[in-house]
Write a protein that holds these residues in place. Sequence first.
Motif, mmCIF file in Angstrom:
data_model
loop_
_atom_site.group_PDB
_atom_site.id
_atom_site.type_symbol
_atom_site.label_atom_id
_atom_site.label_comp_id
_atom_site.label_asym_id
_atom_site.label_seq_id
_atom_site.Cartn_x
_atom_site.Cartn_y
_atom_site.Cartn_z
ATOM 1 N N VAL A 376 38.615 -16.322 -86.377
ATOM 2 C CA VAL A 376 37.850 -15.250 -85.739
ATOM 3 C C VAL A 376 38.435 -14.934 -84.360
ATOM 4 N N VAL A 377 38.756 -15.967 -83.592
ATOM 5 C CA VAL A 377 39.333 -15.757 -82.260
ATOM 6 C C VAL A 377 40.662 -15.036 -82.358
ATOM 7 N N PHE A 378 41.508 -15.434 -83.301
ATOM 8 C CA PHE A 378 42.815 -14.805 -83.450
ATOM 9 C C PHE A 378 42.687 -13.334 -83.848
ATOM 10 N N ILE A 379 41.763 -13.035 -84.751
ATOM 11 C CA ILE A 379 41.581 -11.636 -85.156
ATOM 12 C C ILE A 379 41.054 -10.806 -83.994
ATOM 13 N N ALA A 380 40.114 -11.364 -83.239
ATOM 14 C CA ALA A 380 39.605 -10.661 -82.053
ATOM 15 C C ALA A 380 40.724 -10.435 -81.047
ATOM 16 N N ALA A 381 41.605 -11.427 -80.895
ATOM 17 C CA ALA A 381 42.742 -11.271 -79.984
ATOM 18 C C ALA A 381 43.702 -10.198 -80.481
ATOM 19 N N GLN A 382 43.839 -10.064 -81.802
ATOM 20 C CA GLN A 382 44.660 -8.979 -82.347
ATOM 21 C C GLN A 382 44.121 -7.624 -81.924
ATOM 22 N N VAL A 383 42.823 -7.444 -82.084
ATOM 23 C CA VAL A 383 42.205 -6.177 -81.700
ATOM 24 C C VAL A 383 42.436 -5.907 -80.217
ATOM 25 N N GLY A 384 42.229 -6.941 -79.391
ATOM 26 C CA GLY A 384 42.441 -6.781 -77.961
ATOM 27 C C GLY A 384 43.880 -6.454 -77.625
ATOM 28 N N TRP A 385 44.824 -7.147 -78.280
ATOM 29 C CA TRP A 385 46.244 -6.893 -77.992
ATOM 30 C C TRP A 385 46.634 -5.475 -78.401
ATOM 31 N N LEU A 386 46.190 -5.030 -79.561
ATOM 32 C CA LEU A 386 46.525 -3.679 -80.005
ATOM 33 C C LEU A 386 45.961 -2.624 -79.059
ATOM 34 N N LEU A 387 44.726 -2.812 -78.616
ATOM 35 C CA LEU A 387 44.126 -1.844 -77.697
ATOM 36 C C LEU A 387 44.801 -1.872 -76.331
ATOM 37 N N LEU A 388 45.183 -3.063 -75.885
ATOM 38 C CA LEU A 388 45.831 -3.187 -74.586
ATOM 39 C C LEU A 388 47.264 -2.690 -74.619
ATOM 40 N N ALA A 389 48.034 -3.146 -75.622
ATOM 41 C CA ALA A 389 49.479 -2.960 -75.581
ATOM 42 C C ALA A 389 49.989 -1.832 -76.466
ATOM 43 N N TRP A 390 49.434 -1.681 -77.667
ATOM 44 C CA TRP A 390 50.015 -0.683 -78.571
ATOM 45 C C TRP A 390 49.507 0.724 -78.280
ATOM 46 N N THR A 391 48.265 0.836 -77.789
ATOM 47 C CA THR A 391 47.725 2.139 -77.415
ATOM 48 C C THR A 391 48.570 2.765 -76.316
ATOM 49 N N ILE A 392 48.733 4.076 -76.372
ATOM 50 C CA ILE A 392 49.560 4.789 -75.386
ATOM 51 C C ILE A 392 48.659 5.655 -74.517
ATOM 52 N N GLY A 393 48.802 5.530 -73.210
ATOM 53 C CA GLY A 393 48.066 6.361 -72.278
ATOM 54 C C GLY A 393 48.999 7.327 -71.574
ATOM 55 N N ASP A 394 48.432 8.159 -70.716
ATOM 56 C CA ASP A 394 49.261 9.100 -69.957
ATOM 57 C C ASP A 394 50.261 8.358 -69.089
#
Length: 400
Positions: A376-394
């Motif tokens: 559960v912790v690892f999957i939650a960390a995946q979600v956090g990593w994707l939102l932090l790092a893979w998402t693109i902002g201006d």
Amino acid sequence: MSSLSWRRLPWWSRVTVVFILGRALDTVLLLWQASIEGPNAWTGARPRYLDFANIWDGRWYEIIAQVGYPSTLQVDTTGHLAQNQWAFLPVYPYVVKGLMLFTGMSWEASAVLVTVLCAWGATLVFYKLMRARLRPSTAMYATVLFSVAPVAALFQVAYAEAMFTLLLAGILYLWVKRRFWWMLPLIVIAAFTRPGEVALALALGLWVVWRLWRAWRGAEEFRMPELVASVIATLVALVSGLAWPVIADHVTGYPGAYTETELSWRVSYTGWQPLVPFTPWIQGAKWWFTLWLHLPAWVGYLALAALVALGVLFLVVPAARRLGMELRLWIASYGLYVLAVFFPQSSTFRILLPLFPALGVVAAPRARWHRIGMVVVFIAAQVGWLLLAWTIGDYDWSPP
């Protein structure tokens, strides 16, 4: 499927099921993130999966596949090198290019397919590596953690990490089995896939010294053929690991081309500074704690010291000792390498992926609550990593 039927399946089929479930999870997470992605430098809003999986470094690899490496380097307004292809090694993009030429598929599809196939192979070899030192149930649970690790989405995007993980897992497995001559081609290929080969040379060298010391004490025999083979593997890792910077200097005629190119990615954090080993994390401790957390610099230095101490402690717990000296030396050497050359930032999570043998320690407790909880912790960390790092902002300061 009952637990008895599951255990009767061949090991490779059970590992493949774990791998497929991990990739299904990441596909859902990436599609969800793509559905909320806005227009950016690489894609339009709500991109399709293949486009979304080929952003960030994937575009640099595509450039390499199309035009290769520049012989003339551009400089920025300060007179230092601008970001360019020399920061990315050639094996992955050229393998993808070969698949494109053979099949006629697009870059996007070929890059993802190569990554997924390498990740599948890496998962199989990882299980064999864990099984060489751990009981079957622990090795399988470690493989589950490997497949849902916080950065496991890298196993299905246009990055070289899956290929390097496959090569490294193979090298470590052959090392554990003392098949040094078989390691040599993998060592050379890995050196031109991702940085970090000098850490392998350090780990192998320390292992040779350790074996010589044990032989001198009479604790274990170190026969000459094994000594010669391990020394040669160490030298091949060292030479291969230092080759790419030399090639970059020779092709471009620019001394320090590779190092300065790598430094161009951290200029927004540190400004232009020469690389002095082991200073980046000290700089990072001050940068993150003073500018972002508004705490005194000494708090950052204390946190860094605690992190290093925890790393050392991690290597001496009983579960780590069960991994064997080879894997412990690799974890220590690669950790030392990261401390020496990388500035801590969002991409550090990805850079730490080669520490994957440490999952054998995380998987050691057999309590059900621990095993379910870690997934559960690892999957939650995946979600956090994707939102932090893979998402693109201006203006995105957190690349993967």
